[in-house]
Design an enzyme around this catalytic site. Structure first.
Site, PDB file in Angstrom:
ATOM      1  N   ASP A 141     -63.558  -4.208   9.056  1.00 19.53           N
ATOM      2  CA  ASP A 141     -63.099  -5.595   9.021  1.00 19.53           C
ATOM      3  C   ASP A 141     -61.894  -5.773   9.931  1.00 19.53           C
ATOM      4  OD1 ASP A 141     -61.739  -7.837   6.481  1.00 19.53           O
ATOM      5  OD2 ASP A 141     -63.075  -8.254   8.180  1.00 19.53           O
ATOM      6  N   LYS A 144     -63.761  -6.966  16.219  1.00 22.07           N
ATOM      7  CA  LYS A 144     -65.220  -6.822  16.398  1.00 22.07           C
ATOM      8  C   LYS A 144     -65.566  -5.852  17.516  1.00 22.07           C
ATOM      9  CE  LYS A 144     -65.280 -11.337  18.799  1.00 22.07           C
ATOM     10  NZ  LYS A 144     -64.853 -10.874  20.081  1.00 22.07           N
ATOM     11  N   ASP A 169     -67.946  -6.498   7.977  1.00 19.62           N
ATOM     12  CA  ASP A 169     -67.734  -7.936   7.835  1.00 19.62           C
ATOM     13  C   ASP A 169     -67.962  -8.631   9.183  1.00 19.62           C
ATOM     14  OD1 ASP A 169     -64.971 -10.167   7.032  1.00 19.62           O
ATOM     15  OD2 ASP A 169     -67.112 -10.357   6.612  1.00 19.62           O
ATOM     16  N   ASN A 170     -68.227  -9.934   9.152  1.00 19.44           N
ATOM     17  CA  ASN A 170     -68.252 -10.782  10.350  1.00 19.44           C
ATOM     18  C   ASN A 170     -69.330 -10.438  11.365  1.00 19.44           C
ATOM     19  OD1 ASN A 170     -64.913 -10.182   9.878  1.00 19.44           O
ATOM     20  ND2 ASN A 170     -65.724 -12.238   9.554  1.00 19.44           N
ATOM     21  N   GLU A 199     -65.596 -16.934   5.311  1.00 19.44           N
ATOM     22  CA  GLU A 199     -64.675 -17.180   4.194  1.00 19.44           C
ATOM     23  C   GLU A 199     -64.190 -18.628   4.155  1.00 19.44           C
ATOM     24  OE1 GLU A 199     -64.516 -14.592   6.276  1.00 19.44           O
ATOM     25  OE2 GLU A 199     -62.565 -14.292   7.146  1.00 19.44           O
TER      26      GLU A 199
END
Ligand SMILES: O=c1[nH]cnc2c(O)c(F)c(-c3ccc(F)cc3)cc12
Ligand SMILES: [Mg+2]
Length: 214
Positions: A141, A144, A169-170, A199
């Protein structure tokens, strides 16, 4: 000079959350970031998926890449047994300073080791510096563009064992296309996408769970 967003999140925690109550810290940050100002915590919806995977894996040794204000650090640590350890890596010293205080307020500091610095530098030192054999679960997290290089680095450093799980995540927003292509295309991983939302918004995002097959 005004306060930063992480400092305002910490102020909300110290004003509204019950000291020593991890769930109260998590709920306070979610309330603040949903109704006062957005921030890049994994949040309540994806957080529930994270909880279910932590519960399923019951990790003894876990790594979190990207601490930010410590929201997911506290969320995860509150679910770990006393002898389990969560190592969390944060590049940004200002974020790390806030996270230390959020983690302390939640009363989970005994289960957490917060490490400041670049993941690329620290991953190769995990064994010698922290006595890590391998990670049972890794929560990606952070940035990226580091998901794929850090995954390859963990493989090369022998930090993943058959059955180690990566949870990222993401993977949709902001998106990690090269990482997704790698874990979904590699015979060394069994991957599964958990659809959710960015989120505190209605934008699509999700978590990718990848089991390392050795
Ligand atoms: O940089 C990040 N690191 C870790 N997690 C993030 C995240 O959950 C985000 F939503 C976002 C994000 C930021 C701005 C947007 F417009 C959308 C997503 C960024 C990060
Ligand atoms: Mg995130």
């Amino acid at each position: 000079t005004g306060s930063t967003r992480p400092e305002r999140i910490l102020a909300a925690v110290q004003r509204k959350a019950t000291k020593g109550d991890a769930r109260s810290v998590v709920n306070t940050i979610d309330q603040y970031c949903r109704y006062q100002e957005w921030a890049m915590n994994v949040g309540d919806e994806k957080g529930a998926i994270l909880d279910s995977i932590v519960c399923e894996v019951k990790p003894s040794v876990m790594l979190e890449l990207g601490t930010y204000c410590g929201y997911s650090t506290v969320r995860i640590a509150s679910m770990l047994p006393p002898n389990a350890r969560l190592l969390t890596l944060e590049f940004n010293p200002a974020y790390a300073a806030v996270a230390r205080q959020v983690i302390a307020w939640a009363g989970v500091e005994d289960k957490v080791v917060l490490i400041e610095g670049p993941s690329g530098d620290w991953i190769p030192k995990m064994k010698e510096e922290f006595g890590v054999t391998s990670f049972d679960l890794v929560f990606l997290d952070h940035w990226k563009d580091r998901y794929l290089p850090d995954t390859k680095l963990m493989e090369e450093c022998g930090l993943l064992r058959t059955g180690s799980i990566l949870l990222a995540d993401n993977v949709i927003c902001p998106g990690t296309p090269e990482y997704l292509e790698y874990v979904r295309g590699s015979p060394r991983y069994e991957s599964k996408y958990f659809r959710s939302h960015l989120e505190y918004t209605r934008v699509e995002d999700g978590l990718e769970k990848s089991v390392f097959l050795g």
